[in-house]
Design a protein around this motif. Structure first.
Motif, short mmCIF file in Angstrom:
data_model
loop_
_atom_site.label_atom_id
_atom_site.label_comp_id
_atom_site.label_asym_id
_atom_site.label_seq_id
_atom_site.Cartn_x
_atom_site.Cartn_y
_atom_site.Cartn_z
N LYS A 69 73.50 -19.44 -16.15
CA LYS A 69 72.78 -18.17 -16.40
C LYS A 69 73.53 -17.04 -15.71
CE LYS A 69 68.36 -20.06 -17.55
NZ LYS A 69 66.90 -20.03 -17.39
N ILE A 70 73.41 -15.84 -16.26
CA ILE A 70 74.17 -14.71 -15.73
C ILE A 70 73.25 -13.65 -15.13
CG2 ILE A 70 74.25 -13.53 -17.99
CD1 ILE A 70 77.18 -12.69 -17.22
N ILE A 82 77.61 -15.71 -12.32
CA ILE A 82 77.19 -16.75 -13.26
C ILE A 82 76.73 -17.93 -12.42
CG2 ILE A 82 77.97 -18.35 -15.05
CD1 ILE A 82 79.79 -16.05 -16.07
N THR A 84 75.42 -21.73 -12.08
CA THR A 84 75.40 -23.01 -12.79
C THR A 84 75.01 -24.11 -11.82
OG1 THR A 84 76.65 -24.45 -14.30
CG2 THR A 84 77.89 -23.49 -12.48
N ASN A 105 80.02 -24.05 -20.01
CA ASN A 105 78.95 -23.08 -20.25
C ASN A 105 79.18 -21.78 -19.48
OD1 ASN A 105 77.41 -24.52 -22.14
ND2 ASN A 105 76.52 -25.79 -20.52
N SER A 106 79.74 -21.88 -18.28
CA SER A 106 80.04 -20.66 -17.51
C SER A 106 81.12 -19.84 -18.21
CB SER A 106 80.51 -21.04 -16.10
OG SER A 106 79.49 -21.70 -15.38
N LEU A 109 79.68 -18.14 -21.29
CA LEU A 109 78.88 -16.96 -20.90
C LEU A 109 79.80 -15.79 -20.56
CD1 LEU A 109 75.91 -17.74 -18.47
CD2 LEU A 109 75.86 -16.48 -20.62
N ASP A 112 81.22 -14.43 -23.79
CA ASP A 112 80.21 -13.75 -24.61
C ASP A 112 79.74 -12.44 -23.98
OD1 ASP A 112 80.54 -15.89 -26.27
OD2 ASP A 112 78.65 -16.88 -25.74
N ASN A 113 80.02 -12.24 -22.69
CA ASN A 113 79.65 -11.00 -22.01
C ASN A 113 80.87 -10.10 -21.77
OD1 ASN A 113 76.61 -10.92 -21.04
ND2 ASN A 113 77.28 -13.04 -21.03
#
Ligand code: AR6
Length: 178
Positions: A69-70, A82, A84, A105-106, A109, A112-113
């Protein structure tokens, strides 16, 4: 200490140091499922970021093992954190899968950001007990494979707290990115 390799269009770097001081677009927190301050890297990051980070984390509803999550970086030099949650090492075949998920996943993220540079600690290799050499191999393979397929993240830096951990990572890097 520092070593850098080119992977695809990006740089994969190993340094010794303190992750809270890194000026990359994001730093990664080896968090717990509540995303609460805790000890180790998480404690250091929350301390350096200030109470606003925990306030923001509290609203996120926790994080499962392997997920990320960010948040904003608050008082840190990095604009984002971020978070994790690594696996607690059990010597099971799930360990490398879940640890790999943390890195992938990190990185997704970050991509994507629009984050161009990111610093990782050795997730799970402290309080969660993952052997450093195995953690190094898993993490470096996932980062290499990501950078070969994605060119938007230009710098991935591993920040190793102890010189001995840097040496272990450097040896693994020579095998994984010759
Ligand atoms: N910068 C870079 N690396 C660090 C730093 C720092 N400032 N401080 C410690 N390390 P750990 P885990 C190294 O235990 O195993 C927390 O309480 C450390 O030497 O932080 O994923 C959370 O809340 C080790 O190599 O993370 C969780 O409950 C590595 O960072 C739990 O610990 C990871 O150590 C997570 O445990």
């Amino acid at each position: 200490m520092k070593v850098a390799k080119r992977v695809g269009e990006s740089t994969l770097e190993l340094v010794t140091g303190d992750i809270t001081k890194q000026e990359t677009g994001a730093i990664v927190n080896a968090a717990n499922k509540r995303l609460a301050p805790g000890g180790g890297v998480a404690g250091a990051i929350h301390q350096a970021a200030g109470p606003g980070l925990w306030e923001e984390c509290r609203g996120l509803g926790g994080c499962e093992t392997g997920e990320a999550k960010i948040t904003s970086g608050h008082n840190l030099a990095a604009k984002h954190v971020i978070h994790t949650v690594g696996p607690v090492y059990q010597g099971s075949p799930d360990d490398p899968v879940l640890l790999g998920d943390c890195y992938r996943n990190s990185l997704e993220l970050a991509r994507d950001n629009g984050i161009k540079s990111i610093s990782f600690p050795a997730i799970s290799a402290g309080i969660f007990g993952y052997p450093m050499a195995e953690a190094a191999r898993v993490s470096l393979k996932v980062v290499r494979d990501f950078l070969l397929k994605n060119s938007s993240v230009k710098l991935v830096r591993f920040v190793l707290f102890k010189p001995a951990d840097f040496m272990i990572y450097r040896q693994a890097l020579e095998q994984i990115v010759p």
